[in-house]
Design a protein around this motif. Structure first.
Motif, PDB file in Angstrom:
ATOM      1  N   ARG A 143       2.167  -6.871   6.958  1.00 26.29           N
ATOM      2  CA  ARG A 143       1.425  -6.615   8.192  1.00 26.29           C
ATOM      3  C   ARG A 143       0.024  -7.196   8.056  1.00 26.29           C
ATOM      4  N   ARG A 144      -0.542  -7.642   9.141  1.00 26.10           N
ATOM      5  CA  ARG A 144      -1.793  -8.390   9.074  1.00 26.10           C
ATOM      6  C   ARG A 144      -2.909  -7.631   8.365  1.00 26.10           C
ATOM      7  N   GLN A 145      -2.936  -6.296   8.501  1.00 23.75           N
ATOM      8  CA  GLN A 145      -3.996  -5.512   7.882  1.00 23.75           C
ATOM      9  C   GLN A 145      -3.638  -5.040   6.476  1.00 23.75           C
ATOM     10  N   ALA A 146      -2.440  -5.329   6.001  1.00 27.36           N
ATOM     11  CA  ALA A 146      -2.005  -4.802   4.707  1.00 27.36           C
ATOM     12  C   ALA A 146      -2.666  -5.553   3.557  1.00 27.36           C
ATOM     13  N   PRO A 147      -3.149  -4.848   2.550  1.00 27.32           N
ATOM     14  CA  PRO A 147      -3.727  -5.537   1.385  1.00 27.32           C
ATOM     15  C   PRO A 147      -2.635  -6.219   0.586  1.00 27.32           C
ATOM     16  N   VAL A 148      -2.990  -7.332  -0.041  1.00 30.54           N
ATOM     17  CA  VAL A 148      -1.992  -8.058  -0.837  1.00 30.54           C
ATOM     18  C   VAL A 148      -2.663  -8.665  -2.072  1.00 30.54           C
ATOM     19  N   THR A 149      -1.984  -8.537  -3.198  1.00 29.98           N
ATOM     20  CA  THR A 149      -2.410  -9.146  -4.457  1.00 29.98           C
ATOM     21  C   THR A 149      -1.219  -9.874  -5.059  1.00 29.98           C
ATOM     22  N   PRO A 150      -1.342 -11.165  -5.383  1.00 31.13           N
ATOM     23  CA  PRO A 150      -0.210 -11.884  -5.976  1.00 31.13           C
ATOM     24  C   PRO A 150       0.074 -11.402  -7.391  1.00 31.13           C
ATOM     25  N   LEU A 151       1.349 -11.413  -7.770  1.00 30.78           N
ATOM     26  CA  LEU A 151       1.707 -11.085  -9.140  1.00 30.78           C
ATOM     27  C   LEU A 151       1.522 -12.302 -10.059  1.00 30.78           C
ATOM     28  N   VAL A 152       1.717 -13.480  -9.498  1.00 29.10           N
ATOM     29  CA  VAL A 152       1.518 -14.723 -10.244  1.00 29.10           C
ATOM     30  C   VAL A 152       0.307 -15.416  -9.648  1.00 29.10           C
ATOM     31  N   ILE A 188       4.181  -2.715  -3.970  1.00 24.89           N
ATOM     32  CA  ILE A 188       3.703  -1.496  -4.631  1.00 24.89           C
ATOM     33  C   ILE A 188       2.357  -1.732  -5.299  1.00 24.89           C
ATOM     34  N   LEU A 189       2.258  -2.799  -6.070  1.00 26.66           N
ATOM     35  CA  LEU A 189       1.014  -3.048  -6.796  1.00 26.66           C
ATOM     36  C   LEU A 189      -0.119  -3.449  -5.859  1.00 26.66           C
ATOM     37  N   SER A 190       0.189  -4.148  -4.784  1.00 25.97           N
ATOM     38  CA  SER A 190      -0.854  -4.507  -3.812  1.00 25.97           C
ATOM     39  C   SER A 190      -1.483  -3.255  -3.218  1.00 25.97           C
ATOM     40  N   ALA A 191      -0.653  -2.292  -2.844  1.00 25.33           N
ATOM     41  CA  ALA A 191      -1.170  -1.059  -2.253  1.00 25.33           C
ATOM     42  C   ALA A 191      -1.999  -0.270  -3.256  1.00 25.33           C
ATOM     43  N   VAL A 192      -1.536  -0.220  -4.496  1.00 25.22           N
ATOM     44  CA  VAL A 192      -2.232   0.549  -5.532  1.00 25.22           C
ATOM     45  C   VAL A 192      -3.570  -0.087  -5.890  1.00 25.22           C
ATOM     46  N   LEU A 193      -3.566  -1.400  -6.096  1.00 25.90           N
ATOM     47  CA  LEU A 193      -4.790  -2.079  -6.515  1.00 25.90           C
ATOM     48  C   LEU A 193      -5.869  -2.043  -5.430  1.00 25.90           C
ATOM     49  N   ALA A 194      -5.449  -1.948  -4.183  1.00 31.48           N
ATOM     50  CA  ALA A 194      -6.411  -1.930  -3.081  1.00 31.48           C
ATOM     51  C   ALA A 194      -7.050  -0.561  -2.887  1.00 31.48           C
ATOM     52  N   GLN A 195      -6.481   0.471  -3.530  1.00 28.22           N
ATOM     53  CA  GLN A 195      -6.965   1.835  -3.325  1.00 28.22           C
ATOM     54  C   GLN A 195      -7.088   2.549  -4.676  1.00 28.22           C
ATOM     55  N   PRO A 196      -8.066   2.159  -5.491  1.00 28.15           N
ATOM     56  CA  PRO A 196      -8.147   2.710  -6.849  1.00 28.15           C
ATOM     57  C   PRO A 196      -8.360   4.215  -6.906  1.00 28.15           C
ATOM     58  N   ASP A 197      -8.881   4.804  -5.854  1.00 29.58           N
ATOM     59  CA  ASP A 197      -9.106   6.255  -5.858  1.00 29.58           C
ATOM     60  C   ASP A 197      -7.887   7.050  -5.395  1.00 29.58           C
ATOM     61  N   CYS A 198      -6.860   6.361  -4.927  1.00 29.79           N
ATOM     62  CA  CYS A 198      -5.641   7.047  -4.461  1.00 29.79           C
ATOM     63  C   CYS A 198      -4.590   6.948  -5.561  1.00 29.79           C
ATOM     64  N   ARG A 199      -4.258   8.073  -6.154  1.00 36.28           N
ATOM     65  CA  ARG A 199      -3.401   8.088  -7.342  1.00 36.28           C
ATOM     66  C   ARG A 199      -2.064   8.773  -7.103  1.00 36.28           C
ATOM     67  N   HIS A 200      -1.682   8.917  -5.843  1.00 37.04           N
ATOM     68  CA  HIS A 200      -0.444   9.615  -5.496  1.00 37.04           C
ATOM     69  C   HIS A 200       0.485   8.650  -4.767  1.00 37.04           C
ATOM     70  N   LEU A 201       1.739   8.596  -5.198  1.00 34.96           N
ATOM     71  CA  LEU A 201       2.725   7.703  -4.613  1.00 34.96           C
ATOM     72  C   LEU A 201       3.968   8.503  -4.242  1.00 34.96           C
ATOM     73  N   ILE A 202       4.594   8.125  -3.135  1.00 34.76           N
ATOM     74  CA  ILE A 202       5.780   8.828  -2.661  1.00 34.76           C
ATOM     75  C   ILE A 202       6.935   7.843  -2.540  1.00 34.76           C
ATOM     76  N   SER A 203       8.097   8.263  -3.025  1.00 37.93           N
ATOM     77  CA  SER A 203       9.317   7.486  -2.862  1.00 37.93           C
ATOM     78  C   SER A 203      10.476   8.482  -2.796  1.00 37.93           C
ATOM     79  N   SER A 204      11.691   8.005  -3.035  1.00 33.69           N
ATOM     80  CA  SER A 204      12.854   8.896  -3.006  1.00 33.69           C
ATOM     81  C   SER A 204      13.593   8.815  -4.332  1.00 33.69           C
ATOM     82  N   ARG A 205      14.551   9.716  -4.488  1.00 25.97           N
ATOM     83  CA  ARG A 205      15.332   9.770  -5.724  1.00 25.97           C
ATOM     84  C   ARG A 205      16.476   8.763  -5.748  1.00 25.97           C
TER      85      ARG A 205
END
Length: 227
Positions: free
Chosen positions: A214-223, A79-96
């Motif tokens: 996935r090879r193209q997916a952004p990733v940021t370590p938590l530690v 979740i955080l990797s996707a968010v940090l890689a796209q600072p202008d995208c502020r919308h997230l979708i999940s389920s209840r």
């Protein structure tokens, strides 16, 4: 009185083969896998052997597997990797009906200005693919969904849901903690960017998980700082 354990969706007992290998690692192959000497190399080989085994489970390349402290950390890192890689995208979708390790990080982000949209499920726990398609926006950073529900056992069609995300150029994170060991996973044939696993759900130790990237997916370590 004989007691019988029926709560394997919560956690599983360690497989004897796992105990055997863990004991070898604790007592003999204790070196730092980053050290360039015999003991470090021996430990590193153990780590990479484990990575290959996870990759075989997922049918992917070993370099796509990142070890974590469990399924919860894997979910948070995706979740955080996707968010940090796209600072202008502020919308997230999940389920209840997500696990707290997804719903709580999303709530953390909501409190910091992100818009989190939670899709409902029907009376049988199914997610409407059309509702997902309608919810995706140009500023959607990530769709994060359970693949196998930990309470009901309902399986969602990851191929269908992932195809919707891929068509719209949105990253998809799948929580497969309850799927691994029960259904075959061919992750590189699925349109997912992140996939989370937890070892203790399939007779491995607690405190150990993995995140497929996935090879193209952004990733940021938590530690940070330990490689």
């Amino acid at each position: 009185m004989q007691r019988i354990y029926f709560d394997n969706n919560a956690t599983t007992p360690l497989d004897p083969e796992v105990v055997k290998v863990m004991r070898l690692c604790l007592e003999e192959d204790f070196g730092n896998p980053s050290s360039a000497h015999y003991f470090g190399e021996k430990a590193r080989r153990r780590v990479e052997a484990g990575r290959r085994q996870v990759a075989e489970l997922l049918h992917c390349d070993p370099d796509r597997v990142v070890f974590t402290s469990g399924g919860s950390e894997a979910n948070c890192q995706a979740i955080l990797s996707a968010v940090l890689a796209q600072p202008d995208c502020r919308h997230l979708i999940s389920s209840r009906v997500e696990h707290p390790s997804v719903s709580q990080p999303l709530d953390f982000l909501r409190q910091r200005g992100y818009e989190v949209e939670l899709l409902p499920v029907d009376g049988e726990g199914r997610l409407d693919a059309a509702a997902l398609a309608a919810a995706i926006r140009p500023d959607t950073a990530l769709v994060s969904l359970l693949i196998a529900n930990n309470e009901t056992g309902v399986l969602w069609d990851v191929a269908e849901l992932g195809a919707i995300c891929r068509e719209r150029g949105v990253l998809l994170h799948g929580d497969a903690v309850q799927l691994a060991g029960k259904e075959e996973i061919r992750v590189e044939e699925w349109p997912v960017d992140y996939l989370s696993l937890g070892a203790h759900k399939l007779h491995g130790p607690k405190g150990c998980g993995a995140l497929y990237l996935r090879r193209q997916a952004p990733v940021t370590p938590l530690v940070m700082g330990a490689g």
